[in-house]
Enzyme design. Structure first.
Site, PDB file in Angstrom:
ATOM      1  CG  HIS A  62      -1.950   1.075   1.184  1.00 62.47           C
ATOM      2  ND1 HIS A  62      -3.196   0.896   0.670  1.00 62.47           N
ATOM      3  CD2 HIS A  62      -1.879   2.367   1.588  1.00 62.47           C
ATOM      4  CE1 HIS A  62      -3.861   2.019   0.757  1.00 62.47           C
ATOM      5  NE2 HIS A  62      -3.096   2.933   1.317  1.00 62.47           N
ATOM      6  CG  HIS A 133     -10.944   3.527   1.879  1.00 67.72           C
ATOM      7  ND1 HIS A 133     -11.641   3.772   3.029  1.00 67.72           N
ATOM      8  CD2 HIS A 133      -9.653   3.432   2.266  1.00 67.72           C
ATOM      9  CE1 HIS A 133     -10.807   3.840   4.050  1.00 67.72           C
ATOM     10  NE2 HIS A 133      -9.591   3.635   3.611  1.00 67.72           N
ATOM     11  CB  SER A 584      -6.454  -0.626  -5.167  1.00 68.49           C
ATOM     12  OG  SER A 584      -7.124  -1.645  -4.449  1.00 68.49           O
TER      13      SER A 584
END
Lengths: 791, 254
Positions: A62, A133, A584
């Site tokens: 991340h 997210h 992501s």
């Protein structure tokens, strides 16, 4: 009082090292654990739990983006007889290269700061960041989505010396809302529950922050059943002088905003792991927008009084990441017992890596601290001075009198030897089918109510899209506010007509056929949306957000590599720079039986353009009967990945391919045409093709259209293709008769044809030569399109 | 120059555009945090007009506007009462209206007679509405067309009164300033009435017409290009309905 624990690693075997990483939820590989072992062997001591946590967080996928920074051995099999092998220095370098080659002098800061920064005018800059997210939103959709938007707002607050957020964008991908409950696995929420909770989360956070949420998209595909996607973006504006920041040794480390608790522990490391059932929800952060709003209010005053020399947000990795990043090139001493806590008894490492929300870290010259305190207190913002920056090159962390961690920053942030990754891409052979005997009217109505095409008004109206009073082209316009806009236009400075246009392009269905073309098509779509509202293609910057599946699978990495290559090649051809991006990865679900389901590789391209005069911008609803309707761009038989194919459950087909050279020429001319008031309405052709584009232009206008398909510039004469093909680079344009000559002259030599007229009757009539193919009442179009998605 | 105080607190978020609207209409403005009032650093009485703008004061955590209403009643009531006695306008927009109602300033001073509750749709909605300008005691909607347009953006905007007789009373007293209507000027159901307010009431004033509150946002309808369909409109005038409202308020004080 809790102290740090010592973790025995100096004498650990490989197996034990792996166990330590696994038990501590550190997500560190054996190679990384061995590097840590070596570091502490030379230091002559074992690490503390806090140190291991800080290393794990700093090196996490991340925060460090290992996949995007690794060398890749890429094998591409397009023609099965001759595989092509190449070595790519890294995916990130490909993207960066494109920006360097496009070279626009209005790009102020790219890929460096928390957000990409471009020039707005002499005095101001605009910054834009889009984040995802996904994992938190799958586990706790309301909180996950809310903190998603909260987090990206802080990115903008922490860009340069802080920008004022002026716009939020959001893009969500869910499984279809009518998914049957029997299809769900244990531990998976129903898509409707996720949809409502995610929308509510973004709504409640964004609205309370007083930032308009005015651009985005919602997609539905069964591929997102196990892993939903939640993209949140924020645009900010800042004075030019506030673009650069630099920590000065001797500055105080000041944390402001929310208190630190045990929420969001391991968010950074968890966000790159697979989802499975029984993940503790303590990894999800808890948000409070009003705390962040107060931070915003206080920061804008403090920034303008120049009370701090650097700032960053506490995002993934918490204080560890924020202070670590700021101290990276100098050093710092931190006292954890000074951090304001939500409740006592947190262990030092928990304070250090907690991802509690609404916190910012400032580097404050000691002589400015008193004035800063005054401002913070008058805005009711909590703060604490937790340490000092120095020039030791080390970060030293105390809890009361105990040293709980000390790490060499150069070692911590140094580029490690990343393994070379193998990626494989094999082109899927598909047959190009054109279904026959189609009922065109039924198909059109079915497409209008397809959840991917239908109006998202029920969602969009829940966002405050005009707070701050800057929104000039709103998400919905036209009669009764039921015409959707291609992009949003803002005039971010009161009394000034200079503006920005913001749009996006996303289409995973093209990616299922060819991720390379998906990249080009998404760029084309984002640009089309910009230009359709009056944006300038030569003053547009783009952002990339890749959401991908299980990345240690060479085939998944192969698709990603091909997609990044597409971004590189097409950005250069469209001459648009990437200014920021994020990946992501590992959006996959491990089922109880051990099998793995990855999401469809999904690229979101967000675009932002600066324009001189927002009063020149236009909308897509037809303006007056008897005006002429033109199409720009050529139509081919490209139904692969189309919504039309989806409605008929057809797979394969020819994926639309962008034609950057012609597209860019058309867009440049169209920009000029709109600027010179030659265009009354404009809409791009995307999902659903020409038929849907024209239907949408009718719905918010009260007028109708009569179209002659045989007039369309096309490589096919098939009505089905002409109506529903999703060929790129096309626009439908409404032109007043008095402007026809100028308009046609401008597009001379390009595919530009008059295909019909606006008519006074509220209906869509489509002819092919002397045959009427479609004649549908406008009310019916409206009803299908507006009423498809329920709340 | 007429001096406007725009009172804000944590969660206020329409203060900047409200300030801009006042400035365009010719006033000088100060955006003041309530902590400056409660600590005595700034006095409300030093200003000519008090505006409480939109937003989510204190997150609307105990009900929209409730906490700020309590703070005003407990910590600066005296100043507010004097301000009213001196016949200076007090204006609440959206969250500000919610504050005025919950602080018992509207529709009857000192009495708890009304409330603003959850929209009938059960959700926050941002949409433009048609508003019929009613004949009222308030001087701030003079010289306006019969039907104007402002946007609403709220979750708790349904105006309710304690009793039906109160409705008759505020109608008789001419305390209703704006009603939600359809394009031809009739009160109607959703979406023309976006929240289910009784009798389509969008804004009210006190008996004298100088304390007013409304859910719609005039500051977001300042310019022609703020209108959601301005690209369809023929006229080229610069300003829109919101401007006339602020102009009226400021001219009243000059």
């Amino acid at each position: 009082m809790a102290k740090a624990n010592i973790i025995e690693i100096l004498n650990a075997t490989d197996a034990e090292l792996i166990e330590i990483s696994k038990k501590g939820l550190l997500s560190l590989t054996l190679d990384e654990m061995k590097r840590i072992q070596k570091y502490f062997l030379s230091a002559g001591r074992n690490p503390t739990d806090l140190e291991l946590e800080m290393i794990a967080q700093t090196w996490s996928e991340h925060c460090f983006h290992k996949t995007f920074k690794s060398r890749i051995q890429f094998t591409e099999i397009i023609d099965s007889n001759s595989p092509v092998m190449e070595e790519i220095p890294s995916l990130f370098s490909l993207i960066k290269q494109a920006t360097e080659k496009v070279r626009k002098n209005w790009c102020i800061s790219v890929f460096k700061d928390n957000a990409g920064i471009i020039q707005f005018d002499e005095d101001y800059c605009i910054c834009f960041k889009v984040e995802t997210h996904n994992h938190p939103s799958a586990l706790e959709p309301y909180g996950g989505a809310g903190t998603g938007i909260g987090g990206v707002i802080r990115d903008v607050l922490g860009a340069g010396l802080g920008a004022k957020p002026i716009l939020n964008t959001d893009v969500f991908c869910f499984a279809p809302l009518d998914t049957r409950h029997e299809e769900l696995q244990e531990g998976i929420f129903h898509p409707r529950r996720l949809f409502k909770a995610v929308v509510s989360g973004v709504r409640d956070y964004g609205n309370r922050m007083g930032i308009p949420t005015a651009n985005g998209a919602i997609l539905f595909d069964p591929g997102y059943l196990y892993n939903i996607l939640v993209y949140c973006g924020t645009v900010g504006i800042m004075p030019r002088w506030a673009v650069n920041k630099k920590v000065k040794p001797g500055d105080l480390v000041v944390v402001i905003g929310g208190r630190t608790g045990r929420d969001g522990i391991h968010g950074a490391t968890f966000s790159s792991a697979s989802l499975e059932k029984d993940i503790p929800t303590s990894v999800v952060q808890i948000g409070n927008p009003i705390v962040e709003k107060k931070v915003l209010d206080a920061l804008m005053t403090a920034r303008d009084e120049k009370l701090y020399s650097a700032i960053t947000d506490c995002g993934a990795g918490g204080l560890s990441s924020a202070v670590g990043e700021l101290a990276q090139h100098c050093g710092a001493v931190v006292h954890l017992d000074k951090v304001p806590l939500k409740y006592q008894d947190l262990k030092p490492w928990e304070i250090w890596v907690s991802e509690s929300q609404e916190r910012m870290v400032l580097s404050v010259p000691p002589e400015k601290f008193n004035r800063l305190k005054e401002i913070l207190e008058s805005e009711n913002v909590e703060y604490a001075c937790i340490g000092k920056f120095n020039s030791t090159g080390k970060i030293k962390i105390f809890h009361e009198k105990d040293i709980v961690g000390e790490l060499d920053l150069k070692w911590l942030f140094q580029k490690s030897e990343l393994p070379v990754l193998k990626a494989l891409y094999e082109k899927r052979e598909t047959v190009n089918i054109i279904p026959e005997n189609i009922n065109l009217e039924e198909t059109l109505l079915q497409l209008l109510s397809d959840s991917n095409i239908a109006s998202k008004e029920i969602v969009v109206r829940q966002y405050d899209h005009e707070v701050q009073g800057h929104t000039i082209i709103k998400p919905f316009g036209g009669i009764d506010g039921c015409s959707a806009s291609d992009a949003v236009v803002l005039a971010p400075i009161y009394g000034n007509d200079r503006g920005i246009v913001v749009s996006c392009g996303i289409n995973p269905w093209y990616g299922m056929l060819d991720p390379y073309l998906m990249a080009g098509n998404c760029i084309d779509e984002a640009l089309r949306n910009i230009v359709a509202c009056g944006g300038n293609p030569d003053r547009t910057a783009i952002l990339d957000n890749f959401c991908w599946g299980k990345i240690d699978d060479p085939f998944e990495l192969g698709k990603l590599t091909r997609c990044v290559k597409g971004c590189h090649d097409y950005a250069i051809q469209y001459k648009v720079p990437f200014i920021s991006g994020k990946d992501s990865l590992n959006n996959y679900f491990t089922k109880v039986d051990g099998s793995v389901v990855s999401i469809p590789g999904t690229l979101l391209i967000s675009a932002i353009s600066v324009i001189d005069d927002v009063r020149k911008s236009i909308t897509s609803d037809f303006k007056e009967a008897s005006n002429l309707i033109y199409i720009l761009g050529e139509t081919s038989n490209e139904l692969g990945g189309s919504r039309f194919f989806n409605v008929f459950n057809l797979e394969g087909g020819r994926c639309p391919a962008p034609h950057p050279e012609i597209s860019l020429m058309i867009m440049r001319k169209l920009y000029r045409a709109i600027k010179n008031n030659l265009v009354m309405a404009c809409h791009d052709c995307s999902e659903g093709g020409v038929a849907i584009a024209i239907a949408e232009m009718i719905i918010g206008s009260g007028y109708g259209a009569e179209i002659y398909l045989e007039q369309m510039p096309a490589t096919t004469a098939e009505p089905v293709s002409l109506l529903f093909s999703e060929s790129q680079g096309r626009f439908i344009v409404e032109v007043d008769e008095s402007c026809v000559e100028k308009f046609e002259k401008l597009f001379k030599g390009l595919p530009c044809k008059q295909i019909g007229r606006v008519i006074p009757d509220f209906r869509l009539k489509v002819n092919d030569r002397d045959k009427t193919l479609l004649d549908v009442n406008g009310e019916l179009l409206k009803q299908k399109w507006c009423g498809a998605i329920s709340w | 120059m007429v001096k406007v105080i725009i009172l804000r607190t944590g969660g206020t978020n329409c203060d900047l555009e409200t300030e801009w609207a006042c400035q365009v209409a010719g006033a000088s403005t100060s955006r003041i945090h309530i902590s400056q009032i409660t600590t005595g650093r700034v006095k409300i009485l030093d200003f000519d007009i008090l505006i409480i703008p939109g937003g989510f004061s204190y997150g609307d955590d105990l009900g929209a506007g409730k906490v700020l209403a309590n703070e005003i009643m407990l910590k600066c009531w005296e100043q507010i009462e004097k301000f009213r006695e001196k016949q200076r306008p007090i204006i609440g927009i959206c969250n500000g209206f919610q504050v005025l109602v919950k602080a018992k300033m509207l529709p009857f001073w000192g009495k708890h007679t009304a409330s603003l509750v959850w929209n009938e749709s059960g959700r926050f909605e941002d949409r433009w509405v048609n508003l019929r300008v009613e004949k009222s005691t308030s001087p701030f909607f003079n010289n306006m067309p019969e039907i104007i347009r402002f946007p609403v953006a709220h979750a708790e905007g349904k105006f309710v009164l304690k009793s039906h007789s109160l409705l008759k009373k505020i109608e008789k007293n001419q305390q209703v300033i704006l009603r939600y209507v359809n394009p031809s000027g009739e009160t109607q159901g959703y979406p023309y009435n976006p929240n289910g307010s009784i009798a389509g009431i969008a804004g009210v004033c006190d008996e004298k017409g100088l304390v007013i509150g409304m859910m719609p946002h005039p500051e977001r309808a300042l310019l022609r290009i703020h209108l959601p369909d301005w690209t369809r409109l023929k006229g080229q005038e610069e300003f829109s309905y919101g401007y006339r409202f602020f102009k009226n308020v400021i001219e009243y004080c000059s």
